[in-house]
Design a protein around this motif. Structure first.
Motif: not given
Length: 482
Positions: A4-20, A247-257
């Motif tokens: 399974r793929e993993l995020w490359g960096t913590r800042i990348g993860l935070i920005l991707a989650m924030a972008g979501n 605004t937090l994209s809750l219950a969309m299944g995106c955060i879990q993925v």
């Protein structure tokens, strides 16, 4: 099974989650909700909902996603079945795949409008249309709805729709680390830069140019000076909770993925909280500093609230272009405004399509390229229902059932599943795996009792207030029904 793929960096993860989370709702929906619900009176229940609903569900979804990821699965059908070994949970969890896919179908259409209007601003395509109603007609003509006074059909709209889909597909084909994470690292800083630029321009109106007809201070006062007498209105509390929910994209299944691509020892407590705070900064500080203050300055208090009553599109796509024509360098700032909307949109749209892609990979063993091709193809084909049915209420219908009622149902299910069936002690333990700091203990009863009750109230209220009217298309003219 492939690793399974993993995020490359913590800042990348935070920005991707924030972008979501950071999407069109931060700059279009939030100002409208605030204007419709008393400005400052809206902000008190808004922050209460952030504390009691937003943060607990954010942490829950991060925990569920990482739990599934440790078993090489990142979507809610598998995760729900892991939480409760009942055969029905797999099918209940399909909501977390279908709902975001349904939202993506109309979301990419709106996203393509932002790209188009960024271009129109840069070339001054709508210059000379200086009042709200003609500007609304310009938007509708572009969409292929109503008269064709400004465009011959919807060819321009379709061109930008195809371009938007192509960019989404390109990012998704490249995967998590090389696609989504890189997009977030580029788009999110540009979004911040553009938003700060527009916000500064709004704040300096009248200092170096002709003062607007009304006081800009009135717009800021409207947002930050609450009328406490309105706090007894239940509708304001529901609207505020609903805005936090979206605004937090809750219950969309995106955060879990997204969380399923975490390492088992990654810190969910601080990373999840940082993501939520980043989204709130964008919405409350930047989102509240642009549309409402500038609208107050040019249209006054009554005019702004009348525009807001017409919906998000009126404020973002009609009022703002009129304003840009009345300030120096208006074409430049108009391009920034719609550019930041596009960046907010695309970081969310790739997230909305990710649960379906991950589901096909995890449960059927498909390659990423095959899964992306199928999901993008479905969204592209189904979006034609929006393109050709825009004047017949199809967008509003899908937005209610997928983006309002469906998400409220999904949040209610996942909060009960995680906090009660899986068990609050297990949930608390899962959240703190790898955590550098512990969550304050007062969140324990909030997550167990208050958050599920909040979800239940939202689901019941939206279903009771709007469900039947939307189902029967009460507010759609007979001639416009498909």
């Amino acid at each position: 099974m492939a690793k399974r793929e993993l995020w490359g960096t913590r800042i990348g993860l935070i920005l991707a989650m924030a972008g979501n989370a950071v999407g069109l709702g931060n700059f279009l929906r939030f100002p409208v909700q605030a204007a419709q619900n008393g400005g400052g009176a809206f902000m008190i229940p808004y922050f209460a909902a952030f504390l009691l609903l937003g943060i607990p569900l954010m942490w829950a979804e991060w925990s569920m996603g990482r739990l599934g990821g440790t078993r090489n699965h990142g979507t809610t059908p598998y995760i729900f079945h892991t939480l409760w070994r009942n055969p029905a949970t797999k099918y209940i969890g399909v909501l977390g795949v279908v709902l975001p896919l349904g939202i993506a179908i109309y979301y990419v259409c709106i996203e393509s409008w932002t790209m188009a209007f960024a271009y129109f601003s840069s070339v001054e395509r709508y210059w000379g249309i200086t009042t709200i109603e003609p500007m609304r007609a310009f938007l509708q003509s572009f969409q292929g709805v109503g008269s064709s006074e400004y465009f011959d059909g919807f060819e321009w709209a379709y061109l930008f729709f195809v371009l938007t889909m192509a960019i989404n597909a390109f990012v998704l084909f490249r995967g998590v680390r090389s696609g989504i994470e890189i997009l977030a690292k580029v788009a999110m800083p540009l979004l911040f830069l553009f938003a700060i630029g527009v916000a500064i321009r709004v704040a300096t109106l009248g200092l170096m140019d002709t003062p607007p007809p009304h006081s800009i201070e009135g717009g800021f006062a409207f947002i930050w000076n609450p009328d406490l007498s309105r706090l007894g209105e239940s509708g304001i509390w529901l609207a505020a909770a609903g805005q936090i929910f979206f605004t937090l994209s809750l219950a969309m299944g995106c955060i879990q993925v997204y969380a399923s691509y975490l390492n088992e020892k990654d810190d969910l407590v601080m990373t999840g909280f940082t993501t939520a705070i980043t989204n709130e900064f964008v919405e409350v500080v930047l989102g509240a500093s642009i549309a409402i203050p500038v609208a107050f300055a040019f249209f006054g208090a009554i005019g702004t609230q009348e525009i807001a009553q017409g919906g998000s599109f009126n404020l973002g796509f009609a009022a703002m272009p009129v304003i840009f024509q009345q300030i120096p360098l208006g074409a430049f700032f108009g391009t920034l405004w719609f550019g930041l909307l596009f960046f907010a949109g695309i970081t969310s749209s790739v997230a909305l399509m990710t649960p379906a892609i991950a589901f096909l990979q995890d449960e059927f063993g498909w390659s990423r390229r095959k899964a992306v091709a199928v999901v993008v193809g479905i969204v592209f084909a189904a979006a034609h229902l929006i393109i050709f049915g825009l004047g017949h209420g199809t967008l509003d219908e899908m937005d209610f059932w997928c983006g309002t009622f469906g998400l409220a149902l999904g949040a209610l299910i996942e909060s009960v599943m995680f906090f009660w069936i899986f068990g609050m002690d297990n949930a608390w333990r899962q959240l703190h795996l790898g955590a550098e700091r512990r969550v304050p203990r007062f969140f324990y009863p909030i997550m167990k009792v208050v958050t599920p009750l909040y979800c239940l109230v939202l689901f019941a209220a939206w279903g009771y207030q709007n469900g039947w009217d939307v189902l029967t298309m009460k507010n759609v003219a007979e001639a416009d029904r498909l």
